[in-house]
Design a protein around this motif. Structure first.
Motif, PDB file in Angstrom:
ATOM      1  N   GLN A 170      40.390  23.218  34.813  1.00 53.72           N
ATOM      2  CA  GLN A 170      41.784  23.779  34.624  1.00 53.72           C
ATOM      3  C   GLN A 170      42.758  22.676  34.240  1.00 53.72           C
ATOM      4  OE1 GLN A 170      41.876  26.774  34.490  1.00 53.72           O
ATOM      5  NE2 GLN A 170      42.346  27.748  36.361  1.00 53.72           N
ATOM      6  N   ARG A 218      45.798  28.034  41.509  1.00 49.04           N
ATOM      7  CA  ARG A 218      47.220  28.327  41.120  1.00 49.04           C
ATOM      8  C   ARG A 218      47.980  26.817  41.272  1.00 49.04           C
ATOM      9  NH1 ARG A 218      49.199  27.636  46.080  1.00 49.04           N
ATOM     10  NH2 ARG A 218      48.021  28.750  47.827  1.00 49.04           N
ATOM     11  N   GLU A 275      49.168  29.915  31.089  1.00 47.32           N
ATOM     12  CA  GLU A 275      48.802  30.628  32.298  1.00 47.32           C
ATOM     13  C   GLU A 275      48.358  29.806  33.320  1.00 47.32           C
ATOM     14  OE1 GLU A 275      48.613  33.069  35.171  1.00 47.32           O
ATOM     15  OE2 GLU A 275      49.019  33.954  33.042  1.00 47.32           O
ATOM     16  N   LYS A 308      47.743  30.554  36.725  1.00 47.39           N
ATOM     17  CA  LYS A 308      47.082  31.106  37.721  1.00 47.39           C
ATOM     18  C   LYS A 308      45.596  31.641  36.915  1.00 47.39           C
ATOM     19  CE  LYS A 308      50.317  32.806  40.864  1.00 47.39           C
ATOM     20  NZ  LYS A 308      50.964  34.072  41.837  1.00 47.39           N
ATOM     21  N   SER A 309      44.423  31.744  37.732  1.00 50.14           N
ATOM     22  CA  SER A 309      43.392  32.240  37.107  1.00 50.14           C
ATOM     23  C   SER A 309      42.522  32.802  38.404  1.00 50.14           C
ATOM     24  CB  SER A 309      42.829  31.404  36.148  1.00 50.14           C
ATOM     25  OG  SER A 309      42.046  30.117  36.659  1.00 50.14           O
ATOM     26  N   ASN A 310      41.695  33.387  38.115  1.00 50.40           N
ATOM     27  CA  ASN A 310      40.556  33.711  39.126  1.00 50.40           C
ATOM     28  C   ASN A 310      38.966  33.545  38.642  1.00 50.40           C
ATOM     29  OD1 ASN A 310      38.587  35.285  40.943  1.00 50.40           O
ATOM     30  ND2 ASN A 310      40.702  35.875  41.909  1.00 50.40           N
ATOM     31  N   ILE A 311      38.340  32.627  39.018  1.00 51.46           N
ATOM     32  CA  ILE A 311      36.825  32.264  38.598  1.00 51.46           C
ATOM     33  C   ILE A 311      35.963  32.381  39.780  1.00 51.46           C
ATOM     34  CG2 ILE A 311      35.573  30.600  37.320  1.00 51.46           C
ATOM     35  CD1 ILE A 311      38.130  29.340  36.221  1.00 51.46           C
ATOM     36  N   GLU A 352      40.775  31.888  43.422  1.00 55.22           N
ATOM     37  CA  GLU A 352      42.058  31.570  42.671  1.00 55.22           C
ATOM     38  C   GLU A 352      42.332  30.389  42.385  1.00 55.22           C
ATOM     39  OE1 GLU A 352      46.658  32.940  43.420  1.00 55.22           O
ATOM     40  OE2 GLU A 352      45.274  33.549  44.818  1.00 55.22           O
TER      41      GLU A 352
END
Length: 178
Positions: A116, A28, A17, A19-22, A26
């Protein structure tokens, strides 16, 4: 070219994955359209200087299959980025640059960007991450140490202005690939 890396081929893999949102940020894969904002962040962070040109970023993001960037975005605005490049040894990746807009520093964005990249490189089977950081940038050195990087050798007159760099690295091979 380095066989077996090509980060862009991982874009459609379900198990990786990108893409993530923390905490409302975001994360990416960077795109060519991000470059103008990346240059603005460089000017912000480096007091009007831009260590990388548009063409440097474009080469790494668009053309170099052995390099890519992850961007940090808030409300559609780029606030930070990290770039990596696979080295000739294949299992080693090199952080080419990391920058977070001054207004967002101290909020964990740089930590999340490095984490990341470490997570992604571990999933891709890489063994080590390396980087150079300015000798006088003790804030960045502290961040990297907190994230498990060890200090290596001093590289005299590494930067164009004659500034020294510190080489740092972190092993990944013993980390979980789950």
């Amino acid at each position: 070219m380095f066989k077996g890396f090509e980060p862009r081929r991982y874009l459609n893999m379900d198990e990786v994955e990108l893409k993530s949102n923390i905490d409302g940020v975001e994360y990416r894969l960077a795109e060519r359209e991000d470059i103008v904002e990346m240059l603005a962040i460089e000017r912000d962070v480096y007091n009007g200087e831009v260590p990388w040109t548009f063409s440097h970023f474009e080469h790494e993001i668009v053309q170099n299959e052995n390099a890519f960037f992850v961007s940090a975005v808030v409300d559609g605005k780029l606030i930070g980025f990290i770039g990596i490049r696979l080295t000739e040894r294949g299992k080693v990746v090199h952080i080419t640059n990391l920058a977070v807009s001054v207004a967002y520093q101290g909020r964990g964005v740089g930590t999340h960007l490095v984490n990341q990249m470490i997570r992604l490189m571990t999933l891709l089977g890489k063994n080590q991450v390396t980087l150079e950081v300015r000798r006088d940038n003790t804030k960045a050195q502290g961040l990297y140490r907190r994230l498990g990087f060890s200090t290596g050798k001093l590289i005299s007159q590494y930067y164009e202005d004659g500034g020294d760099a510190v080489w740092m690295s972190r092993q990944l091979k013993n980390e979980s690939k789950n």
